[in-house]
Motif scaffolding. Structure first.
Motif, short mmCIF file in Angstrom:
data_model
loop_
_atom_site.label_atom_id
_atom_site.label_comp_id
_atom_site.label_asym_id
_atom_site.label_seq_id
_atom_site.Cartn_x
_atom_site.Cartn_y
_atom_site.Cartn_z
N GLU A 15 18.26 -12.08 -11.15
CA GLU A 15 17.79 -11.76 -12.42
C GLU A 15 16.52 -13.04 -12.68
OE1 GLU A 15 20.50 -11.57 -15.45
OE2 GLU A 15 21.75 -10.03 -13.95
N GLY A 16 16.82 -14.23 -12.30
CA GLY A 16 15.99 -15.25 -12.80
C GLY A 16 14.83 -15.26 -11.92
N LEU A 17 14.74 -14.74 -10.68
CA LEU A 17 13.50 -14.78 -9.71
C LEU A 17 12.90 -13.48 -9.62
CD1 LEU A 17 14.94 -17.25 -7.05
CD2 LEU A 17 13.19 -17.79 -9.06
N GLY A 18 13.50 -12.55 -10.29
CA GLY A 18 13.04 -11.03 -9.84
C GLY A 18 11.34 -10.89 -10.50
N GLU A 19 11.23 -11.59 -11.61
CA GLU A 19 9.85 -11.58 -12.31
C GLU A 19 8.69 -12.42 -11.28
OE1 GLU A 19 9.29 -9.29 -14.46
OE2 GLU A 19 11.17 -9.04 -14.37
N SER B 16 15.96 2.12 -10.79
CA SER B 16 16.27 2.38 -12.27
C SER B 16 15.71 1.37 -13.18
CB SER B 16 17.96 2.14 -12.28
OG SER B 16 18.51 3.23 -11.50
N GLY B 17 14.46 0.82 -13.02
CA GLY B 17 13.67 0.10 -13.68
C GLY B 17 14.02 -1.53 -13.40
N ILE B 18 14.94 -1.93 -12.50
CA ILE B 18 15.15 -3.41 -12.12
C ILE B 18 14.47 -3.86 -10.89
CG2 ILE B 18 17.30 -4.87 -11.48
CD1 ILE B 18 19.10 -2.68 -12.67
N ASN B 19 13.67 -4.83 -11.20
CA ASN B 19 12.74 -5.42 -10.23
C ASN B 19 13.74 -5.84 -9.13
OD1 ASN B 19 11.28 -7.03 -8.74
ND2 ASN B 19 9.97 -7.77 -10.15
N LEU B 20 13.63 -5.55 -7.95
CA LEU B 20 14.40 -6.14 -6.84
C LEU B 20 14.07 -7.30 -6.26
CD1 LEU B 20 14.94 -2.45 -5.14
CD2 LEU B 20 16.38 -3.75 -6.69
N GLY B 21 12.93 -7.94 -6.71
CA GLY B 21 12.55 -9.23 -6.25
C GLY B 21 12.42 -9.30 -4.78
N ASP B 22 12.99 -10.07 -4.07
CA ASP B 22 12.42 -10.46 -2.80
C ASP B 22 13.15 -9.84 -1.65
OD1 ASP B 22 11.19 -12.00 -0.88
OD2 ASP B 22 12.73 -13.80 -1.07
N VAL B 23 12.77 -8.40 -1.87
CA VAL B 23 13.33 -7.26 -0.74
C VAL B 23 12.10 -6.64 -0.08
CG1 VAL B 23 15.60 -7.10 -1.82
CG2 VAL B 23 13.62 -5.41 -2.41
N TRP B 24 12.29 -6.10 0.86
CA TRP B 24 11.12 -5.26 1.70
C TRP B 24 11.49 -4.13 2.08
CZ3 TRP B 24 6.49 -7.57 0.60
CH2 TRP B 24 6.50 -9.01 0.37
N LEU B 25 10.84 -3.10 2.02
CA LEU B 25 11.35 -1.86 2.86
C LEU B 25 11.51 -1.59 4.28
CD1 LEU B 25 9.31 0.93 0.67
CD2 LEU B 25 11.84 0.64 0.58
N HIS B 26 12.43 -1.09 4.81
CA HIS B 26 12.59 -0.92 6.43
C HIS B 26 13.01 0.24 6.44
CE1 HIS B 26 14.12 -1.26 10.12
NE2 HIS B 26 13.54 -2.34 10.53
#
Length: 59
Positions: free
Chosen positions: A2-6, A15-25
Motif C-alpha cells: 500500500e505504501g509503495l504502490g503510488e 478493482s482500482g487497486i494499484n498493484l505497484g511493482d508487478v509486470w504482466l507475463h
C-alpha cells in the motif's frame, strides 16, 4: 504494497487497486484474476534501501 504502490502511478490495477511493482507475463495467463502478474521486487527493494540511511539520519 500500500505504501509503495503510488510510486508507479501508471501501473496495472485490479478493482482500482494499484498493484505497484508487478509486470504482466502472458505465459502465466489462466482463468484466475491476477495470475498473469509477476512481482518484480528489485525496484521496490532498491528504493527502500536508498531511503533507509537518510530517513535514519532524520530520526
Amino acid at each position: 504494497m500500500e505504501g509503495l504502490g503510488e510510486v508507479w502511478p501508471v501501473r496495472s490495477t485490479i478493482s482500482g487497486i494499484n498493484l505497484g511493482d508487478v509486470w504482466l507475463h502472458y505465459g502465466l495467463n489462466t482463468n484466475n484474476l491476477g495470475d498473469e502478474y509477476i512481482p518484480f521486487h528489485k525496484l521496490s527493494q532498491c528504493l527502500t534501501y536508498s531511503l533507509l540511511e537518510p530517513l535514519q539520519e532524520l530520526g
